[in-house]
Design a protein around this motif. Sequence first.
Motif, PDB file in Angstrom:
ATOM      1  N   VAL A 292      -3.165  11.372   6.817  1.00  0.00           N
ATOM      2  CA  VAL A 292      -4.215  12.104   6.109  1.00  0.00           C
ATOM      3  C   VAL A 292      -4.763  11.233   4.987  1.00  0.00           C
ATOM      4  N   ARG A 293      -6.061  11.022   4.990  1.00  0.00           N
ATOM      5  CA  ARG A 293      -6.749  10.242   3.948  1.00  0.00           C
ATOM      6  C   ARG A 293      -7.172  11.217   2.841  1.00  0.00           C
ATOM      7  N   TRP A 339      -0.764   1.908   5.800  1.00  0.00           N
ATOM      8  CA  TRP A 339      -1.922   1.014   5.881  1.00  0.00           C
ATOM      9  C   TRP A 339      -3.045   1.472   4.956  1.00  0.00           C
ATOM     10  N   LEU A 340      -3.068   2.752   4.582  1.00  0.00           N
ATOM     11  CA  LEU A 340      -4.140   3.282   3.737  1.00  0.00           C
ATOM     12  C   LEU A 340      -4.133   2.661   2.342  1.00  0.00           C
ATOM     13  N   PRO A 345      -7.956   2.126  -0.526  1.00  0.00           N
ATOM     14  CA  PRO A 345      -7.353   2.535  -1.793  1.00  0.00           C
ATOM     15  C   PRO A 345      -8.198   3.591  -2.491  1.00  0.00           C
ATOM     16  N   ARG A 346      -7.522   4.484  -3.182  1.00  0.00           N
ATOM     17  CA  ARG A 346      -8.234   5.534  -3.921  1.00  0.00           C
ATOM     18  C   ARG A 346      -8.982   4.924  -5.115  1.00  0.00           C
ATOM     19  N   GLY A 349      -6.955   4.591  -8.266  1.00  0.00           N
ATOM     20  CA  GLY A 349      -5.791   3.718  -8.245  1.00  0.00           C
ATOM     21  C   GLY A 349      -4.492   4.389  -7.867  1.00  0.00           C
ATOM     22  N   ALA A 350      -4.506   5.706  -7.686  1.00  0.00           N
ATOM     23  CA  ALA A 350      -3.287   6.409  -7.287  1.00  0.00           C
ATOM     24  C   ALA A 350      -2.912   6.033  -5.855  1.00  0.00           C
ATOM     25  N   VAL A 351      -1.620   6.049  -5.560  1.00  0.00           N
ATOM     26  CA  VAL A 351      -1.143   5.740  -4.223  1.00  0.00           C
ATOM     27  C   VAL A 351      -1.539   6.872  -3.276  1.00  0.00           C
TER      28      VAL A 351
END
Length: 382
Positions: A292-293, A339-340, A345-346, A349-351
């Motif tokens: 889920v992105r 891989w996301l 990347p958000r 900067g959050a994982v």
Amino acid sequence: MTLIDRRSILAGGAAMLAAQALPAASAPLTLKDAAARHGRRFGSAFAWAPPGRDAASFNNPAYAALLQRDCAVLVAENQMKWQALRPSADRFDFAQFDAMVDWAMRNGFMMRGHTLYWAYSKWFPAWLNTQDFGQRPASAAAGILDHHIDTIAKRYGRKIYSYDVVNEAVDPDTGALRETSLSRAMGGTANVLDHAFRTARAAAPHAELVYNDYMSWEDGNEKHRVGVLSLLEEFRRRGTPVDALGVQSHIGLFQPTTDAGVLAHRLEPEWRRFLDRVVAMGYRLVITEFDVRDRGLPAAIAPRDRGVADFARAYLDIMLSYPQLGDVLAWGLSDRYSWLRGFEPRPDGAVARGCPYDIDLKPKPLRDAMIAALANGTTHRR
């Protein structure tokens, strides 16, 4: 089929749904146990890395433990692609993929093969993009493809039971088939795709042969889905031996939302129209690359995890209502290795939190939602 009842998605969240759906047991239900209840297998992508490296590898004991607990089937994330296996036209390098297959076989897993042909020049090895096919280009290109498929099928035999024979042949921007060096040499993309499937059927008659794509359903790109449907129809018209559609399922929440379940509810009719047409052609379905992105959800972990779980539960409820759906594979189990993190990347900067386990390999609400959906799906019709 009826639409998903919004209250069934949201009331109490996915964790409560999981608790309501499943009887009490002495041990927590795993993802593979939940899938097996209705005749399915759950699995995941994994990777090769040397011992001691922090990676989604069987050589990482902590990650290997997740695979062994939750998975019945595995697929290589990258190590079976042409870039990894085929450094030159006349040489293969099987070292890493051999090690992955050997570990999987020793530990009782089944293996999927991804992919025999990724129909996208961007992901070809450099030598294939610049290959000189000589005076008889169609024959030379077909020979390269035949050699690739035959070599892999002969080497692994029944160790690989299902292949993504062709990956992403449809251009999402236009709905047309992508051109590559092989398609130009062989007189068109359709010729290459048909040749790949027929070669795979002859080389691995036991295997499930899959066309794999992502269809852009969550961002409303109808051109992509129309192109995939057209390709599937043409496969049937030409008698191309394709058994199933691989639905990659990198589903996503790209715009700010406070109600992910309602968004999935709104998307459901369009997605069902697509799936209904696919199964009406006689194709089976496989979820090949689920995650889920979460770019549209807030950075705060609790609401983000809730949104991811609600959206995933609604999506999986749709997919699992089809008895034609067989295996369900995640594209990795942990946010730590997803891989996301590199691909998308958000902005804050959050994982990204799109996998069932977090960066510390702890289970998240998404895992509960997946278990509930798998345990409540229809029975798979083989």
